[in-house]
Design an enzyme around this catalytic site. Sequence first.
Site, mmCIF file in Angstrom:
data_model
loop_
_atom_site.group_PDB
_atom_site.id
_atom_site.type_symbol
_atom_site.label_atom_id
_atom_site.label_comp_id
_atom_site.label_asym_id
_atom_site.label_seq_id
_atom_site.Cartn_x
_atom_site.Cartn_y
_atom_site.Cartn_z
ATOM 1 N N GLU A 79 0.844 -1.187 0.000
ATOM 2 C CA GLU A 79 0.000 0.000 0.000
ATOM 3 C C GLU A 79 0.887 1.249 0.000
ATOM 4 O O GLU A 79 0.430 2.342 0.313
ATOM 5 C CB GLU A 79 -0.967 -0.002 1.176
ATOM 6 C CG GLU A 79 -0.361 -0.083 2.549
ATOM 7 C CD GLU A 79 -1.411 0.050 3.644
ATOM 8 O OE1 GLU A 79 -1.869 1.183 3.893
ATOM 9 O OE2 GLU A 79 -1.777 -0.971 4.239
ATOM 10 N N CYS A 111 -3.492 -3.505 4.335
ATOM 11 C CA CYS A 111 -2.549 -4.512 4.825
ATOM 12 C C CYS A 111 -2.919 -5.936 4.429
ATOM 13 O O CYS A 111 -2.180 -6.868 4.731
ATOM 14 C CB CYS A 111 -2.463 -4.429 6.355
ATOM 15 S SG CYS A 111 -1.960 -2.803 6.971
ATOM 16 N N THR A 152 3.931 4.004 15.480
ATOM 17 C CA THR A 152 3.716 2.675 14.890
ATOM 18 C C THR A 152 4.337 2.550 13.508
ATOM 19 O O THR A 152 4.078 1.580 12.796
ATOM 20 C CB THR A 152 2.214 2.348 14.801
ATOM 21 O OG1 THR A 152 1.594 3.230 13.856
ATOM 22 C CG2 THR A 152 1.544 2.476 16.155
ATOM 23 N N SER A 201 -10.559 1.832 13.930
ATOM 24 C CA SER A 201 -9.817 0.767 13.252
ATOM 25 C C SER A 201 -9.668 -0.462 14.142
ATOM 26 O O SER A 201 -9.776 -1.600 13.667
ATOM 27 C CB SER A 201 -8.439 1.281 12.820
ATOM 28 O OG SER A 201 -7.836 0.390 11.908
ATOM 29 N N HIS A 233 -2.454 -10.137 12.242
ATOM 30 C CA HIS A 233 -1.887 -8.912 11.672
ATOM 31 C C HIS A 233 -1.487 -7.968 12.804
ATOM 32 O O HIS A 233 -2.227 -7.781 13.767
ATOM 33 C CB HIS A 233 -2.906 -8.242 10.752
ATOM 34 C CG HIS A 233 -2.506 -6.861 10.349
ATOM 35 N ND1 HIS A 233 -1.310 -6.603 9.705
ATOM 36 C CD2 HIS A 233 -3.116 -5.655 10.525
ATOM 37 C CE1 HIS A 233 -1.210 -5.303 9.493
ATOM 38 N NE2 HIS A 233 -2.286 -4.707 9.980
#
Length: 397
Positions: A79, A111, A152, A201, A233
């Site tokens: 991405e 992702c 992150t 999210s 993930h």
Amino acid sequence: MNVGIDSISLCVPESFYPLTDLAEKHGIDPNKYLYGLGQEKMSVPSPDEDIVTLAAGAANPILTDDVRASISTVILATESGIDQSKSAGLFVHGLLGIKSNCRVIEFKQACYGATAALQMATDMVRQRPDEKILIIASDIARYEQDSLGECTQGAGALAMVISANPRLLNLHHAHGTHSFDVMDFWRPNGHKAAQVDGHLSIEVYLESMRQAWSNYKDNGGHQLSELPWLCFHQPFTKMSKKAFTALKESEPQQGAELTDLSYEHSLLYGRQIGNTYTASLYIGLLSLLENNPQDLTEQNIGLFSYGSGSVGEFFSAQVVPGYRQHLRVKEHQEMLSNRQALSHEKYTSWFYQSLADHENQVMPKFSNREFRLEKVDGFRRVYGVNTPESNELKKVS
């Protein structure tokens, strides 16, 4: 016929930024990052590294002459695309000298892209068992400076060869999926940094996992008690704890038998690298295989893949006897331990001031890896390969 992952290889930048330093700059307790998120370092690409150089660096060590001759398709999942039209995989195809009678494509769905590639590749090999598919997940996770997402960030690539009779993992047929249109994370055209609604999210990730797990069971998947090892993930490694807890709660009887040991070894590499978007789940899988001291032979691993926006998939695999002989544990651990720490000034310069965005730019040489971005010529990217024979740069554009 068994089909799955025959080989797997990791590549990360040569530099990292300690999250303890970032916490100091943000004026917060470092434990918020170290324990609250479960992150210690973020990998930082140099100005002459990008998703192409990382992808080529990940794939090259597992491409023997026999493998090259058998590759029918290269799928690059990302991405962090470098062109709105041309697949980044074509640059990699040229750098690696893969045969020309080969299809090359790029997958994008946040992702989740590498999992879509894995499922497609598995089905292709089942139809044509003599062929092999090269999948590369390569990303640079980037957020606005001083934003909540900055801690992150990360960068890295993970390459996998998919084949019949694989040496590492046999993929099971059952899988469960869940798609839902939601704006929890996005990156508009013309923006380098992603936009994210963090709380939303997390909620969507967990609900997507619950729905994908339910669909996996409906499609003939294993019971939770038959999946002693789990990989999720990892936008940050503490997210695996949240996912594990939610999965156990959805199966209160079988979940009671599982402990944190089920997934803890899958977090070790991610803590040192940061978020790598499409590669994150598979770096977790690699970490589990390379760091778990138990013999995992013929044991099952459950995997959950999530891509914001959103698509989730739960699937599973069985570890092949002799798998440890085909891992690159020493090389990967040396790659991580030999990285250099960056100052805050250099980190911000490298991460937020991209020379590669210019129409014409000769790139200063920072990277010592085999592949690097050498220049941008009229927005055309030109990559270099240090060949052992001549130590001269071969141009690939």
